[in-house]
Write a protein that holds these residues in place. Sequence first.
Motif, short mmCIF file in Angstrom:
data_model
loop_
_atom_site.label_atom_id
_atom_site.label_comp_id
_atom_site.label_asym_id
_atom_site.label_seq_id
_atom_site.Cartn_x
_atom_site.Cartn_y
_atom_site.Cartn_z
N TYR A 47 8.78 10.36 -15.31
CA TYR A 47 8.76 9.56 -14.08
C TYR A 47 7.32 9.43 -13.58
N GLY A 48 6.97 8.24 -13.08
CA GLY A 48 5.64 8.00 -12.55
C GLY A 48 5.66 7.85 -11.03
N LEU A 49 4.54 8.17 -10.41
CA LEU A 49 4.40 7.95 -8.96
C LEU A 49 3.46 6.77 -8.78
N GLY A 50 4.03 5.61 -8.42
CA GLY A 50 3.25 4.37 -8.44
C GLY A 50 2.69 3.95 -7.10
N GLY A 51 1.47 3.40 -7.16
CA GLY A 51 0.83 2.75 -6.02
C GLY A 51 -0.02 1.61 -6.56
N ASN A 52 -0.44 0.69 -5.69
CA ASN A 52 -1.27 -0.43 -6.12
C ASN A 52 -2.61 0.09 -6.66
N ALA A 53 -2.86 -0.17 -7.95
CA ALA A 53 -4.05 0.38 -8.60
C ALA A 53 -5.34 -0.23 -8.09
N LEU A 54 -5.23 -1.42 -7.45
CA LEU A 54 -6.44 -2.10 -7.00
C LEU A 54 -6.74 -1.78 -5.53
N ASP A 55 -5.97 -0.87 -4.97
CA ASP A 55 -6.09 -0.52 -3.55
C ASP A 55 -6.51 0.96 -3.47
N GLU A 56 -7.74 1.16 -3.07
CA GLU A 56 -8.31 2.51 -3.03
C GLU A 56 -7.49 3.46 -2.14
N LEU A 57 -6.98 2.89 -1.04
CA LEU A 57 -6.21 3.73 -0.11
C LEU A 57 -4.89 4.19 -0.74
N ALA A 58 -4.28 3.29 -1.52
CA ALA A 58 -3.02 3.66 -2.19
C ALA A 58 -3.30 4.78 -3.18
N ALA A 59 -4.44 4.68 -3.89
CA ALA A 59 -4.80 5.75 -4.83
C ALA A 59 -4.97 7.07 -4.08
N GLN A 60 -5.63 7.00 -2.95
CA GLN A 60 -5.80 8.24 -2.15
C GLN A 60 -4.46 8.85 -1.76
N LYS A 61 -3.51 7.96 -1.41
CA LYS A 61 -2.17 8.46 -1.03
C LYS A 61 -1.51 9.17 -2.20
N ILE A 111 6.72 10.35 -0.04
CA ILE A 111 6.51 8.99 -0.58
C ILE A 111 7.59 8.06 0.00
N ASP A 112 7.40 6.74 -0.18
CA ASP A 112 8.31 5.80 0.46
C ASP A 112 9.65 5.67 -0.25
N MET A 113 9.61 5.65 -1.59
CA MET A 113 10.85 5.35 -2.31
C MET A 113 10.88 6.00 -3.68
N ILE A 114 12.10 6.34 -4.12
CA ILE A 114 12.30 6.82 -5.50
C ILE A 114 13.35 5.92 -6.14
N LEU A 115 13.00 5.32 -7.28
CA LEU A 115 13.98 4.55 -8.05
C LEU A 115 14.54 5.49 -9.12
N ASP A 116 15.81 5.82 -9.00
CA ASP A 116 16.45 6.70 -9.98
C ASP A 116 17.08 5.83 -11.07
N GLY A 117 16.46 5.83 -12.25
CA GLY A 117 17.01 5.05 -13.36
C GLY A 117 17.56 5.95 -14.44
N GLY A 118 17.96 7.16 -14.06
CA GLY A 118 18.52 8.10 -15.06
C GLY A 118 17.43 8.86 -15.77
N PRO A 119 17.83 9.76 -16.68
CA PRO A 119 16.84 10.57 -17.40
C PRO A 119 15.95 9.71 -18.30
N GLY A 169 0.79 -1.24 0.00
CA GLY A 169 0.00 0.00 0.00
C GLY A 169 0.81 1.28 0.00
N GLY A 170 2.15 1.16 -0.16
CA GLY A 170 3.00 2.36 -0.17
C GLY A 170 3.20 2.92 -1.57
N LEU A 171 4.01 3.98 -1.67
CA LEU A 171 4.22 4.67 -2.95
C LEU A 171 5.69 4.67 -3.37
N VAL A 172 5.92 4.37 -4.64
CA VAL A 172 7.28 4.35 -5.20
C VAL A 172 7.29 5.12 -6.52
N ALA A 173 8.20 6.08 -6.66
CA ALA A 173 8.35 6.77 -7.95
C ALA A 173 9.37 6.01 -8.79
#
Length: 349
Positions: free
Chosen positions: A39-53, A168-176, A28-32
């Motif tokens: 870059y996207g800000l990701g959360g579980n799409a099937l979890d309403e609370l994650a969407a709210q976050k 948010i919980d985490m950022i994955l830096d994969g370059g530009p 239920g956390g958030l990862v960019a």
Amino acid sequence: MKTKVIRMKPGDFDREAVQEAGRIIREGGLVAFPTETVYGLGGNALDELAAQKIYHAKGRPSDNPLIIHIADMDSLEKIVTEIPEKARLLADAYWPGPLTMIFPKSDIVPCGTTGGMDTVAVRMPDHPLALALIRAGGGYIAAPSANTSGRPSPTRSEHVEEDLTGKIDMILDGGPVGIGLESTIIDFAEDIPTILRPGYINRQMLEDIIGPVEIDRGLIAADSGIRPKAPGMKYRHYAPNAELVVVEGAQENVQEKIRELAEEKIRQGYQVGIIATDESSDAYPLGLVKKIGTRKNEESIALHLFGILREFDDCEVSFIYSEAFNTPRMGQAIMNRLLKAAGQQKIQV
Ligand code: AMP
Ligand code: MG
């Protein structure tokens, strides 16, 4: 909240970190994360609370629906009730890739993810790290652009860090990223499929596969009071702090007008920014001139647009004058973002 930033190479990424990120999403956390567009800000799409976050972290109005990112076609079948033949053809041609399609949603997709709509926007990104994260995260990642709502979309990890550190919980830096503008969105609700947001996959590329395609009138007549069909397109967006004006016309006229506007504001004591190209930057003796790219390679212009708008925020200019970029392949997408950033302020010369 402490935001963990993990730096990695997109082609040779840290699998353990991706597993950790996937766990955060499943819990239920958030990862960019990087995609080929922005870059996207990701959360579980099937979890309403994650969407709210997600809405909360971005400060995004909750009637502006999220795009669900998937990694394979089987996942699509589970979140939609119907796949039009033309959508299948486009998926064959352009997925994974910078194309989002709108479908009637199935019951497992919460309304919290779709901004209360009974349709859902879906895309399969063309980025190894994004695809690995989607799989590790359970298969369905709702991900808007990873910026504060209203600011230019993030094309580098630093942009995400600027906006979302501590939120948010985490950022994955994969370059530009590779493209720099968000995906094309297409809708099949009408007889003739409609582009709701222009992007790298342009009208011609769509028509090559499925025949006639229209462009949402709310996009073309952006200031005429017709509402765009994609709820998000009605908001002022991508906006720099300075007042941005786009000047359109023959190159010499554009340059002359921008020189004149810049000189006037500088005389009044303002700092002025100018968005030029490798070819034209020498034509501007005054102001803070930034080269967005080269007209010989329009992809370079698309790639640097959002980054340049952010750079101007850091240099405290009060006015920005930009050339128009009606380039052959991506011009529609570039001008859509640039004019939105300008609040539709355009001078024709
Ligand atoms: P972003 O998440 O910042 O890339 O923006 C997503 C865009 O997709 C916004 O303009 C949304 O309005 C649009 N969108 C998402 N879901 C739908 C949908 N079900 N119908 C129409 N537009 C959508
Ligand atoms: Mg966005």
